[in-house]
Design a protein around this motif. Structure first.
Motif, PDB file in Angstrom:
ATOM      1  N   VAL A 102       0.836  -1.204   0.000  1.00  0.00           N
ATOM      2  CA  VAL A 102       0.000   0.000   0.000  1.00  0.00           C
ATOM      3  C   VAL A 102       0.871   1.254   0.000  1.00  0.00           C
ATOM      4  O   VAL A 102       1.778   1.385   0.833  1.00  0.00           O
ATOM      5  CB  VAL A 102      -0.925   0.039   1.242  1.00  0.00           C
ATOM      6  CG1 VAL A 102      -1.778   1.312   1.238  1.00  0.00           C
ATOM      7  CG2 VAL A 102      -1.810  -1.204   1.296  1.00  0.00           C
ATOM      8  N   LEU A 103       0.586   2.173  -0.930  1.00  0.00           N
ATOM      9  CA  LEU A 103       1.205   3.494  -0.915  1.00  0.00           C
ATOM     10  C   LEU A 103       0.178   4.485  -0.389  1.00  0.00           C
ATOM     11  O   LEU A 103      -0.861   4.707  -1.002  1.00  0.00           O
ATOM     12  CB  LEU A 103       1.650   3.902  -2.322  1.00  0.00           C
ATOM     13  CG  LEU A 103       2.303   5.288  -2.439  1.00  0.00           C
ATOM     14  CD1 LEU A 103       3.595   5.355  -1.618  1.00  0.00           C
ATOM     15  CD2 LEU A 103       2.575   5.649  -3.891  1.00  0.00           C
ATOM     16  N   ASP A 104       0.465   5.067   0.763  1.00  0.00           N
ATOM     17  CA  ASP A 104      -0.427   6.009   1.438  1.00  0.00           C
ATOM     18  C   ASP A 104       0.097   7.418   1.185  1.00  0.00           C
ATOM     19  O   ASP A 104       1.028   7.877   1.841  1.00  0.00           O
ATOM     20  CB  ASP A 104      -0.462   5.678   2.935  1.00  0.00           C
ATOM     21  CG  ASP A 104      -1.455   6.504   3.729  1.00  0.00           C
ATOM     22  OD1 ASP A 104      -2.203   7.290   3.122  1.00  0.00           O
ATOM     23  OD2 ASP A 104      -1.469   6.361   4.968  1.00  0.00           O
ATOM     24  N   VAL A 105      -0.495   8.083   0.195  1.00  0.00           N
ATOM     25  CA  VAL A 105      -0.012   9.397  -0.241  1.00  0.00           C
ATOM     26  C   VAL A 105      -0.730  10.490   0.553  1.00  0.00           C
ATOM     27  O   VAL A 105      -1.943  10.416   0.755  1.00  0.00           O
ATOM     28  CB  VAL A 105      -0.241   9.582  -1.749  1.00  0.00           C
ATOM     29  CG1 VAL A 105       0.284  10.944  -2.218  1.00  0.00           C
ATOM     30  CG2 VAL A 105       0.449   8.460  -2.530  1.00  0.00           C
ATOM     31  N   ALA A 106       0.022  11.514   0.964  1.00  0.00           N
ATOM     32  CA  ALA A 106      -0.498  12.532   1.881  1.00  0.00           C
ATOM     33  C   ALA A 106      -1.009  11.829   3.143  1.00  0.00           C
ATOM     34  O   ALA A 106      -2.131  12.036   3.600  1.00  0.00           O
ATOM     35  CB  ALA A 106      -1.586  13.376   1.231  1.00  0.00           C
ATOM     36  N   CYS A 107      -0.136  10.996   3.706  1.00  0.00           N
ATOM     37  CA  CYS A 107      -0.525  10.084   4.791  1.00  0.00           C
ATOM     38  C   CYS A 107      -0.814  10.801   6.100  1.00  0.00           C
ATOM     39  O   CYS A 107      -1.449  10.235   6.993  1.00  0.00           O
ATOM     40  CB  CYS A 107       0.538   9.017   4.996  1.00  0.00           C
ATOM     41  SG  CYS A 107       2.144   9.645   5.567  1.00  0.00           S
ATOM     42  N   GLY A 108      -0.326  12.046   6.248  1.00  0.00           N
ATOM     43  CA  GLY A 108      -0.559  12.752   7.497  1.00  0.00           C
ATOM     44  C   GLY A 108      -0.021  11.985   8.682  1.00  0.00           C
ATOM     45  O   GLY A 108       1.084  11.447   8.650  1.00  0.00           O
ATOM     46  N   SER A 109      -0.818  11.880   9.721  1.00  0.00           N
ATOM     47  CA  SER A 109      -0.398  11.214  10.949  1.00  0.00           C
ATOM     48  C   SER A 109      -0.612   9.704  10.921  1.00  0.00           C
ATOM     49  O   SER A 109      -0.303   9.025  11.897  1.00  0.00           O
ATOM     50  CB  SER A 109      -1.167  11.807  12.139  1.00  0.00           C
ATOM     51  OG  SER A 109      -2.563  11.634  11.944  1.00  0.00           O
ATOM     52  N   GLY A 110      -1.146   9.197   9.812  1.00  0.00           N
ATOM     53  CA  GLY A 110      -1.333   7.745   9.682  1.00  0.00           C
ATOM     54  C   GLY A 110      -2.743   7.258   9.913  1.00  0.00           C
ATOM     55  O   GLY A 110      -2.965   6.079  10.172  1.00  0.00           O
ATOM     56  N   LEU A 111      -3.731   8.130   9.800  1.00  0.00           N
ATOM     57  CA  LEU A 111      -5.125   7.753  10.063  1.00  0.00           C
ATOM     58  C   LEU A 111      -5.594   6.593   9.190  1.00  0.00           C
ATOM     59  O   LEU A 111      -6.244   5.659   9.668  1.00  0.00           O
ATOM     60  CB  LEU A 111      -6.041   8.958   9.841  1.00  0.00           C
ATOM     61  CG  LEU A 111      -6.087  10.021  10.933  1.00  0.00           C
ATOM     62  CD1 LEU A 111      -6.855  11.246  10.447  1.00  0.00           C
ATOM     63  CD2 LEU A 111      -6.739   9.452  12.194  1.00  0.00           C
ATOM     64  N   VAL A 112      -5.265   6.655   7.901  1.00  0.00           N
ATOM     65  CA  VAL A 112      -5.738   5.620   6.978  1.00  0.00           C
ATOM     66  C   VAL A 112      -5.081   4.279   7.288  1.00  0.00           C
ATOM     67  O   VAL A 112      -5.749   3.237   7.335  1.00  0.00           O
ATOM     68  CB  VAL A 112      -5.480   6.037   5.520  1.00  0.00           C
ATOM     69  CG1 VAL A 112      -5.734   4.876   4.566  1.00  0.00           C
ATOM     70  CG2 VAL A 112      -6.374   7.213   5.140  1.00  0.00           C
ATOM     71  N   ALA A 113      -3.782   4.275   7.517  1.00  0.00           N
ATOM     72  CA  ALA A 113      -3.085   3.023   7.820  1.00  0.00           C
ATOM     73  C   ALA A 113      -3.614   2.385   9.107  1.00  0.00           C
ATOM     74  O   ALA A 113      -3.744   1.161   9.198  1.00  0.00           O
ATOM     75  CB  ALA A 113      -1.584   3.269   7.929  1.00  0.00           C
ATOM     76  N   LYS A 114      -3.933   3.204  10.106  1.00  0.00           N
ATOM     77  CA  LYS A 114      -4.484   2.673  11.358  1.00  0.00           C
ATOM     78  C   LYS A 114      -5.786   1.924  11.117  1.00  0.00           C
ATOM     79  O   LYS A 114      -6.064   0.899  11.763  1.00  0.00           O
ATOM     80  CB  LYS A 114      -4.721   3.807  12.357  1.00  0.00           C
ATOM     81  CG  LYS A 114      -3.467   4.405  12.956  1.00  0.00           C
ATOM     82  CD  LYS A 114      -3.827   5.542  13.907  1.00  0.00           C
ATOM     83  CE  LYS A 114      -2.622   6.237  14.473  1.00  0.00           C
ATOM     84  NZ  LYS A 114      -2.994   7.366  15.367  1.00  0.00           N
ATOM     85  N   LEU A 115      -6.600   2.422  10.200  1.00  0.00           N
ATOM     86  CA  LEU A 115      -7.864   1.756   9.886  1.00  0.00           C
ATOM     87  C   LEU A 115      -7.646   0.531   9.010  1.00  0.00           C
ATOM     88  O   LEU A 115      -8.299  -0.505   9.196  1.00  0.00           O
ATOM     89  CB  LEU A 115      -8.805   2.741   9.194  1.00  0.00           C
ATOM     90  CG  LEU A 115      -9.251   3.939  10.027  1.00  0.00           C
ATOM     91  CD1 LEU A 115      -9.988   4.951   9.160  1.00  0.00           C
ATOM     92  CD2 LEU A 115     -10.151   3.493  11.184  1.00  0.00           C
ATOM     93  N   MET A 116      -6.717   0.627   8.061  1.00  0.00           N
ATOM     94  CA  MET A 116      -6.476  -0.496   7.151  1.00  0.00           C
ATOM     95  C   MET A 116      -5.836  -1.688   7.861  1.00  0.00           C
ATOM     96  O   MET A 116      -6.113  -2.839   7.512  1.00  0.00           O
ATOM     97  CB  MET A 116      -5.603  -0.044   5.984  1.00  0.00           C
ATOM     98  CG  MET A 116      -6.314   0.891   5.015  1.00  0.00           C
ATOM     99  SD  MET A 116      -5.277   1.405   3.616  1.00  0.00           S
ATOM    100  CE  MET A 116      -5.140  -0.141   2.702  1.00  0.00           C
ATOM    101  N   VAL A 117      -5.001  -1.434   8.852  1.00  0.00           N
ATOM    102  CA  VAL A 117      -4.336  -2.534   9.544  1.00  0.00           C
ATOM    103  C   VAL A 117      -5.358  -3.391  10.283  1.00  0.00           C
ATOM    104  O   VAL A 117      -5.167  -4.611  10.456  1.00  0.00           O
ATOM    105  CB  VAL A 117      -3.229  -2.001  10.492  1.00  0.00           C
ATOM    106  CG1 VAL A 117      -3.809  -1.427  11.776  1.00  0.00           C
ATOM    107  CG2 VAL A 117      -2.206  -3.082  10.786  1.00  0.00           C
ATOM    108  N   GLU A 118      -6.475  -2.804  10.686  1.00  0.00           N
ATOM    109  CA  GLU A 118      -7.540  -3.566  11.342  1.00  0.00           C
ATOM    110  C   GLU A 118      -8.199  -4.549  10.381  1.00  0.00           C
ATOM    111  O   GLU A 118      -8.844  -5.515  10.810  1.00  0.00           O
ATOM    112  CB  GLU A 118      -8.591  -2.609  11.900  1.00  0.00           C
ATOM    113  CG  GLU A 118      -8.075  -1.717  13.025  1.00  0.00           C
ATOM    114  CD  GLU A 118      -9.118  -0.725  13.504  1.00  0.00           C
ATOM    115  OE1 GLU A 118     -10.266  -0.776  13.004  1.00  0.00           O
ATOM    116  OE2 GLU A 118      -8.783   0.108  14.368  1.00  0.00           O
ATOM    117  N   LEU A 119      -8.035  -4.326   9.081  1.00  0.00           N
ATOM    118  CA  LEU A 119      -8.598  -5.217   8.060  1.00  0.00           C
ATOM    119  C   LEU A 119      -7.580  -6.242   7.571  1.00  0.00           C
ATOM    120  O   LEU A 119      -7.877  -7.019   6.667  1.00  0.00           O
ATOM    121  CB  LEU A 119      -9.103  -4.392   6.872  1.00  0.00           C
ATOM    122  CG  LEU A 119     -10.166  -3.339   7.181  1.00  0.00           C
ATOM    123  CD1 LEU A 119     -10.510  -2.544   5.927  1.00  0.00           C
ATOM    124  CD2 LEU A 119     -11.415  -3.989   7.767  1.00  0.00           C
ATOM    125  N   GLY A 120      -6.380  -6.212   8.146  1.00  0.00           N
ATOM    126  CA  GLY A 120      -5.374  -7.207   7.792  1.00  0.00           C
ATOM    127  C   GLY A 120      -4.268  -6.709   6.884  1.00  0.00           C
ATOM    128  O   GLY A 120      -3.350  -7.465   6.555  1.00  0.00           O
TER     129      GLY A 120
END
Length: 234
Positions: free
Chosen positions: A69-87
């Protein structure tokens, strides 16, 4: 009053200096905002990351634990925190603010975090590397220019997915950005760089903290749009 207890009206005042500043001033603003960014976005009922991850879940059938996954304009990591819950496990983040990247690093979720001011510097991502490319919240006038969308596509693997969101802020610059962006999306489809999968509207992207008119009430929300494209196999 501490930063963590800011109200919506406080945030309208706090964010007001962002209007009309250049990219370097904007970066400094986000560097200074990084520590309270997530709490303030909760106050703003910022739903875009949650909506986007649900959108991903509805339209992705791969094995999350294998996906790059490439998280562009990732900021503080909000999207990754949610995606990791999905595996999902493998993240590379890019942002223009070192302060935000420092916060993202604290999550421990990213194998790499890269500093780049998109639009003035190239997207620091290997071509054809990522199964999923995400950009949430940054596609707007004065932030990430429309020209960067081609770079998002380049970073995806053949057959990879590009997920994008755009807020629907009603302004002359916002409307112009929407027209330019959707023209570029269509042009890239005509060039067979990718194919359109689905577009979905969001009713409640976030509370409108950008409008400073006195008659605007806190419950007024900005709408938004989510786009999903799949990179061509050739």
């Amino acid at each position: 009053m501490s930063d963590s207890s800011r109200t919506v009206d406080d945030l309208r005042t706090f964010i007001k200096p962002l209007a009309g500043v250049d990219s370097q001033q904007r970066v400094k603003f986000y560097d200074s905002w990084a520590e309270t960014y997530e709490q303030d976005h909760k106050t703003m009922s910022y739903r875009a990351p949650h909506e986007m991850v649900e959108f991903l879940l509805d339209n992705f059938s791969g094995r999350p634990e294998q996906v790059q996954v490439l998280d562009v304009a990732c900021g503080s990591g909000l999207v990754a925190k949610l995606m990791v819950e999905l595996g999902f496990k493998h993240f590379v983040g890019v942002d223009g603010s070192q302060g935000m990247l420092d916060q993202a690093a604290k999550t421990g979720l990213y194998k790499e975090l890269k500093l780049a001011l998109l639009g003035t510097e190239p997207l620091p991502a290997q071509t054809g590397m990522f199964d999923v490319v995400m950009i949430v919240g940054a596609l707007r006038d004065g932030f990430v220019p429309v020209s960067v969308i081609r770079e998002l596509c380049l970073a995806a693997k053949p057959g990879g997915y590009i997920y994008m969101s755009r807020n629907g802020l009603k302004s002359e610059s916002g409307n112009k950005y929407k027209v330019c962006m959707e023209k570029e999306l269509q042009l890239m489809e005509e060039e067979e760089l990718w194919s359109h999968v689905i577009t979905k509207e969001m009713d409640k992207y976030m509370i409108d903290v950008f409008n400073h008119r006195e008659d605007v009430q806190n419950e007024k929300y900005i709408s938004g749009t989510m786009y999903l494209y799949r990179k061509s196999l050739n």
